[in-house]
Design an enzyme around this catalytic site. Sequence first.
Site, PDB file in Angstrom:
ATOM      1  CG  HIS A   1      63.908 103.685  88.227  1.00 52.64           C
ATOM      2  ND1 HIS A   1      63.582 103.976  89.528  1.00 52.64           N
ATOM      3  CD2 HIS A   1      63.959 104.876  87.577  1.00 52.64           C
ATOM      4  CE1 HIS A   1      63.451 105.277  89.672  1.00 52.64           C
ATOM      5  NE2 HIS A   1      63.664 105.856  88.509  1.00 52.64           N
TER       6      HIS A   1
ATOM      7  CG  MET B   1      55.851 101.665  91.940  1.00 47.58           C
ATOM      8  SD  MET B   1      57.053 100.368  92.106  1.00 47.58           S
ATOM      9  CE  MET B   1      55.984  99.080  92.718  1.00 47.58           C
TER      10      MET B   1
ATOM     11  CE1 TYR C   1      66.080 106.056  98.492  1.00 45.27           C
ATOM     12  CE2 TYR C   1      63.783 106.072  97.836  1.00 45.27           C
ATOM     13  CZ  TYR C   1      64.756 105.907  98.800  1.00 45.27           C
ATOM     14  OH  TYR C   1      64.393 105.574 100.073  1.00 45.27           O
TER      15      TYR C   1
END
Length: 282
Positions: free
Chosen positions: A37, A185, A32
């Site tokens: 990331h 985030m 996800y």
Amino acid sequence: MRVVHTKQQLRKALKELRSAGGSVGLVPTMGYLHEGHISLIRRARQENDVVVVSVFVNPAQFGPNEDLNAYPRDTQGDLKLMQGEKTDLAFLPRAEELYPDGYATYVELNGRMTQVLCGVSRPGHFRGVATVVTKLFNIVSPDRAYFGQKDAQQVSVIKKMVRDLDFNITIVACPTVREADGLAMSSRNSYLTAAQRAQAPVIARALFEARDRITAGERCSASLVDLIKERITTIDNATLDYVSIIDADDMSDIETIIGPTLIAVAVKLGRTRLIDNIRIEV
Ligand code: PAF
């Protein structure tokens, strides 16, 4: 980009990629993927010849009443993002691949580092993280591995494990990536209702306010903890898990702020548990 699901496929593909020599960077994720990331993959891409990204929602790091089944998944979206960042190898194992029937070996860190902060409300969590990260390190044998500083305690635990178990791997901690309004985030932000999402940035703003007070000369941890608690009580239906001001290196409590300091917070908004932290060099 090659997509592999088994350890055998991964090792074979890596052998070929490694044959030209050069370094391997590993970005372990639970999928996800978001900008946080992506920043890890970009850094790995800059620093290595081969980039491996793993996507595995690791059952061993979730408690019995946690969100393992609800954890957001988007394999196609993840693959697209990884491809866009020129990932060489995507490793997407199934649970049975890493934990076959009869699996019995776990990596557990003793001592304070796993017994404070998230270790209190998520017993067994760091054992699950240390176990899966060890397995990934053994399977991939990277030169470097990339983790987000948003999970500051996880980074400290992994660094300690790497030292204790003599892994010849450099752990690279990358800065927290934030939404425009400050919210750190996280894949779990997708659980938030619109009303919770609107209030969630209070957490980051409280951390920034504490940082500004330190810059202005405040050195008393207790006053800063009170300030952050006060700000967090303004969020509807928020349950504070912890606000901790600790030594950024050994995670011991700090009364007077004098060295590298971590201010770490965990808050539940409804059923969603959010964590955030800020590191301050005094
Ligand atoms: O930070 C995460 O996403 C996970 O804890 C990790 C490091 C991929 C291990 O499952």
